[in-house]
Design a protein around this motif. Structure first.
Motif, PDB file in Angstrom:
ATOM      1  N   MET A   1      10.089  -8.479   4.473  1.00 29.52           N
ATOM      2  CA  MET A   1       9.285  -7.255   4.549  1.00 29.52           C
ATOM      3  C   MET A   1       9.976  -6.259   5.476  1.00 29.52           C
ATOM      4  N   ASN A   2      10.108  -5.017   5.014  1.00 24.55           N
ATOM      5  CA  ASN A   2      10.700  -3.970   5.823  1.00 24.55           C
ATOM      6  C   ASN A   2       9.644  -3.394   6.753  1.00 24.55           C
ATOM      7  N   ARG A   3       9.923  -3.493   8.024  1.00 22.90           N
ATOM      8  CA  ARG A   3       8.980  -2.946   9.003  1.00 22.90           C
ATOM      9  C   ARG A   3       9.397  -1.545   9.420  1.00 22.90           C
ATOM     10  N   LEU A   4       8.387  -0.761   9.745  1.00 19.86           N
ATOM     11  CA  LEU A   4       8.628   0.605  10.155  1.00 19.86           C
ATOM     12  C   LEU A   4       9.273   0.614  11.534  1.00 19.86           C
ATOM     13  N   ARG A   5      10.383   1.271  11.645  1.00 15.02           N
ATOM     14  CA  ARG A   5      11.071   1.400  12.917  1.00 15.02           C
ATOM     15  C   ARG A   5      10.663   2.709  13.582  1.00 15.02           C
ATOM     16  N   VAL A   6      10.058   2.594  14.730  1.00 12.90           N
ATOM     17  CA  VAL A   6       9.580   3.769  15.449  1.00 12.90           C
ATOM     18  C   VAL A   6      10.438   3.981  16.686  1.00 12.90           C
ATOM     19  N   THR A   7      11.012   5.150  16.815  1.00 10.25           N
ATOM     20  CA  THR A   7      11.784   5.490  18.002  1.00 10.25           C
ATOM     21  C   THR A   7      10.812   5.817  19.125  1.00 10.25           C
ATOM     22  N   PRO A   8      10.851   5.065  20.221  1.00 11.94           N
ATOM     23  CA  PRO A   8       9.829   5.258  21.261  1.00 11.94           C
ATOM     24  C   PRO A   8       9.954   6.582  21.996  1.00 11.94           C
ATOM     25  N   GLY A   9      11.158   7.159  22.061  1.00 14.95           N
ATOM     26  CA  GLY A   9      11.361   8.384  22.837  1.00 14.95           C
ATOM     27  C   GLY A   9      10.430   9.518  22.450  1.00 14.95           C
ATOM     28  N   PRO A  10      10.460   9.988  21.188  1.00 15.48           N
ATOM     29  CA  PRO A  10       9.569  11.093  20.795  1.00 15.48           C
ATOM     30  C   PRO A  10       8.089  10.760  20.957  1.00 15.48           C
ATOM     31  N   VAL A  11       7.718   9.516  20.673  1.00 19.40           N
ATOM     32  CA  VAL A  11       6.306   9.138  20.785  1.00 19.40           C
ATOM     33  C   VAL A  11       5.853   9.194  22.243  1.00 19.40           C
ATOM     34  N   LEU A  12       6.693   8.693  23.144  1.00 15.34           N
ATOM     35  CA  LEU A  12       6.340   8.742  24.569  1.00 15.34           C
ATOM     36  C   LEU A  12       6.282  10.182  25.071  1.00 15.34           C
ATOM     37  N   ALA A  13       7.215  11.002  24.601  1.00 14.19           N
ATOM     38  CA  ALA A  13       7.213  12.410  25.009  1.00 14.19           C
ATOM     39  C   ALA A  13       5.960  13.125  24.522  1.00 14.19           C
TER      40      ALA A  13
ATOM     41  N   VAL B   1      -6.522  12.606  15.882  1.00 15.46           N
ATOM     42  CA  VAL B   1      -5.706  13.460  15.021  1.00 15.46           C
ATOM     43  C   VAL B   1      -4.241  13.366  15.432  1.00 15.46           C
ATOM     44  N   GLY B   2      -3.979  13.436  16.733  1.00 16.76           N
ATOM     45  CA  GLY B   2      -2.601  13.327  17.202  1.00 16.76           C
ATOM     46  C   GLY B   2      -1.974  11.992  16.828  1.00 16.76           C
ATOM     47  N   ALA B   3      -2.738  10.902  16.982  1.00 19.96           N
ATOM     48  CA  ALA B   3      -2.214   9.581  16.629  1.00 19.96           C
ATOM     49  C   ALA B   3      -1.928   9.476  15.134  1.00 19.96           C
ATOM     50  N   ALA B   4      -2.832  10.038  14.311  1.00 21.32           N
ATOM     51  CA  ALA B   4      -2.614   9.997  12.857  1.00 21.32           C
ATOM     52  C   ALA B   4      -1.369  10.790  12.471  1.00 21.32           C
ATOM     53  N   LEU B   5      -1.141  11.916  13.130  1.00 18.73           N
ATOM     54  CA  LEU B   5       0.038  12.723  12.836  1.00 18.73           C
ATOM     55  C   LEU B   5       1.313  12.019  13.295  1.00 18.73           C
ATOM     56  N   VAL B   6       1.255  11.338  14.438  1.00 17.80           N
ATOM     57  CA  VAL B   6       2.412  10.566  14.902  1.00 17.80           C
ATOM     58  C   VAL B   6       2.721   9.438  13.927  1.00 17.80           C
ATOM     59  N   ARG B   7       1.695   8.732  13.495  1.00 18.86           N
ATOM     60  CA  ARG B   7       1.896   7.637  12.550  1.00 18.86           C
ATOM     61  C   ARG B   7       2.505   8.147  11.251  1.00 18.86           C
ATOM     62  N   ALA B   8       1.991   9.260  10.762  1.00 16.74           N
ATOM     63  CA  ALA B   8       2.549   9.820   9.517  1.00 16.74           C
ATOM     64  C   ALA B   8       3.965  10.325   9.736  1.00 16.74           C
TER      65      ALA B   8
ATOM     66  N   GLY C   1      11.548   9.078   6.260  1.00 17.24           N
ATOM     67  CA  GLY C   1      11.636  10.346   5.571  1.00 17.24           C
ATOM     68  C   GLY C   1      10.673  11.400   6.057  1.00 17.24           C
ATOM     69  N   ARG C   2       9.887  11.092   7.081  1.00 19.38           N
ATOM     70  CA  ARG C   2       8.915  12.053   7.614  1.00 19.38           C
ATOM     71  C   ARG C   2       9.394  12.630   8.940  1.00 19.38           C
ATOM     72  N   SER C   3       8.560  13.474   9.550  1.00 24.10           N
ATOM     73  CA  SER C   3       8.941  14.167  10.775  1.00 24.10           C
ATOM     74  C   SER C   3       7.777  14.175  11.756  1.00 24.10           C
ATOM     75  N   VAL C   4       8.112  14.101  13.047  1.00 25.90           N
ATOM     76  CA  VAL C   4       7.084  14.171  14.085  1.00 25.90           C
ATOM     77  C   VAL C   4       6.815  15.616  14.500  1.00 25.90           C
ATOM     78  N   ARG C   5       7.386  16.582  13.785  1.00 23.91           N
ATOM     79  CA  ARG C   5       7.129  17.984  14.116  1.00 23.91           C
ATOM     80  C   ARG C   5       5.647  18.323  13.983  1.00 23.91           C
ATOM     81  N   GLY C   6       4.977  17.677  13.031  1.00 24.08           N
ATOM     82  CA  GLY C   6       3.550  17.940  12.867  1.00 24.08           C
ATOM     83  C   GLY C   6       2.761  17.522  14.098  1.00 24.08           C
ATOM     84  N   ALA C   7       3.049  16.338  14.619  1.00 22.94           N
ATOM     85  CA  ALA C   7       2.371  15.887  15.837  1.00 22.94           C
ATOM     86  C   ALA C   7       2.707  16.795  17.009  1.00 22.94           C
ATOM     87  N   ALA C   8       3.947  17.283  17.055  1.00 24.69           N
ATOM     88  CA  ALA C   8       4.340  18.190  18.136  1.00 24.69           C
ATOM     89  C   ALA C   8       3.590  19.512  18.040  1.00 24.69           C
ATOM     90  N   LEU C   9       3.408  20.016  16.817  1.00 25.64           N
ATOM     91  CA  LEU C   9       2.677  21.277  16.660  1.00 25.64           C
ATOM     92  C   LEU C   9       1.236  21.123  17.113  1.00 25.64           C
TER      93      LEU C   9
END
Length: 423
Positions: A1-13, A105-112, A117-125
């Motif tokens: 099973m391919n697990r989602l790799r999350v870069t902790p840097g942007p999420v922590l920021a 809402v912020g958590a849902a945007l970070v998860r998405a 192929g997605r971007s954390v720009r939405g969570a940043a906005l």
């Protein structure tokens, strides 16, 4: 099973930014009585109006005879929710629920945004854009409505049924989230999401009819609303005051509205423009041929923008809706709405200058107040027009490359037969 790799840097920021900015908004909330922050007008709606409605709703009835009650029955459920938190005043519980929804809402945007192929720009906005409205989001239930719309869009790809449920619940709270279902892909996704939305809405309305009296009383109050000073029509009338128009402002239906000659004509023009905007959106839906993962998000933002700028009322909290939908768009790298999101951010900043900072100038219709609202509304109108144009172009099929027909080789291009012979 391919697990989602999350870069902790942007999420922590993003987490650190959310904590810092929300601490600042809470500080502003505690100092709400400062003249620069509106002199207490921002929070007054919660501790005076919402508390009053809570008392009526707690006795099993909607405030049917209150002209300021203009909301669908689902709003009653949101206004009753703070009473479920023990040990807190209504105001404190309301703020806690607003912050919790904001975090969700912020958590849902970070998860998405951290999916492949997605971007954390939405969570940043969302994280950095919402504080542009200062402490207003903590004192309005529009964060909850926006949260339902965001969840509706983000669940579409995995569960159209959940998408329909969230869309219906949002529409029952404040109508406009029904628009976010406009861009669901044709076929099974649309049938399931729209079908579940209709079923959920019907069931919820039946439940409200059983538990409360007068659940549809808001319809009577909506019909009497006039032209708010912050709308496009209100800006035009405020400018007309400098040219001799004899109208004035009056507090009614929970907002500062303009009254006087030709106001009804402006209100009718707004309704006609709203109908025209709906027609354009239906035409887009019929003519659209290309659908990407971003199309439902882009269509939702475009639809709400069009309905916002043509409305008789553009309250400051409407910017919360637009920020949430713009954030969802930016979670997709294929969105067509990046420049629109920038315009929404700029309009949000100007909205804060208009309310609460310079609201007296806006109400008085001074030149500075008029120019301020003209600038904000010009940004919103430009964002709406640009959004729809980019949505329309993105839905057009790609131009087929025309391959020129193969030309037969002429005799002049052939080598003479003797050139092919070996001497």
């Amino acid at each position: 099973m391919n697990r989602l790799r999350v870069t902790p840097g942007p999420v922590l920021a993003l987490t650190a930014c959310w904590l810092a900015t929300r601490a600042l908004t809470l500080w502003l909330l505690l100092h709400d009585t400062a003249s620069l922050l509106g002199g207490g007008s921002v929070t007054r709606e919660v501790w005076r109006l919402y508390v009053h409605w809570y008392g009526v709703l707690a006795h099993g009835s909607f405030p049917a005879h209150d002209p300021m009650w203009q909301y669908p029955p689902g709003a009653g459920g949101v206004l009753l929710a703070p009473g479920l938190l023990p040990g807190l005043t209504y105001f404190q519980a309301f703020v806690v629920l607003s912050l919790a929804t904001d975090a969700l809402v912020g958590a849902a945007l970070v998860r998405a945004g951290t999916r492949p192929g997605r971007s954390v720009r939405g969570a940043a906005l969302w994280t950095g854009g919402l504080p542009l409205l200062l402490h207003l989001p903590l004192a309005r239930y529009d964060v909850v409505v926006t949260g339902l719309a965001v969840l509706c869009l983000l669940t579409l790809s995995r569960s159209p049924r959940a998408c329909g449920v969230f869309g219906a619940l949002g529409a029952l709270v404040k109508v406009w989230p029904a628009l976010v279902l406009l861009g669901t892909p044709p076929g099974g996704a649309t049938r399931r999401s729209w079908g579940w939305a209709a079923a959920t809405g019907t069931a919820a309305l039946a439940l409200f009819a059983v538990l409360f009296t007068d659940p549809l009383s808001f319809l009577r109050q909506q019909g009497g609303r006039g032209v708010q000073i912050e709308s496009l029509g209100g800006t035009a009338l405020s400018l007309a005051r400098h040219a001799g128009w004899t109208g004035r402002t009056r507090y009614q239906y929970g907002a500062i509205e303009l009254v006087g000659p030709h106001v009804q004509a402006v209100a009718n023009a707004s309704l006609a423009l709203t109908a025209a905007a709906f027609g354009l959106l239906v035409l887009w839906r019929v003519r659209a041929r290309r659908w990407s993962e971003a199309t439902p998000y882009d269509a939702a933002l475009s639809a709400v923008l069009l309905f916002t700028v043509t409305s008789r009322v553009i309250s400051p909290q409407y910017m919360i809706w637009l920020l949430g939908l713009a954030a969802v768009c930016l979670t997709s790298r294929s969105t067509s709405q990046r420049p629109v999101a920038a315009l929404v951010l700029a309009a949000s900043a100007l909205s804060t200058v208009a309310y609460p900072v310079c609201y007296r100038e806006v109400v008085d219709g001074s030149w500075s107040g008029c120019l301020l609202m003209l600038s904000r509304n010009a940004l919103l109108a430009g964002a709406a027009g640009l959004s729809f144009v980019r949505l329309w172009r993105a839905a057009r099929p790609p131009a087929e490359k025309k391959v020129p027909p193969r030309q037969p080789r002429s005799d002049s291009n052939r080598l003479p037969d003797r050139a092919l012979s070996i001497s």
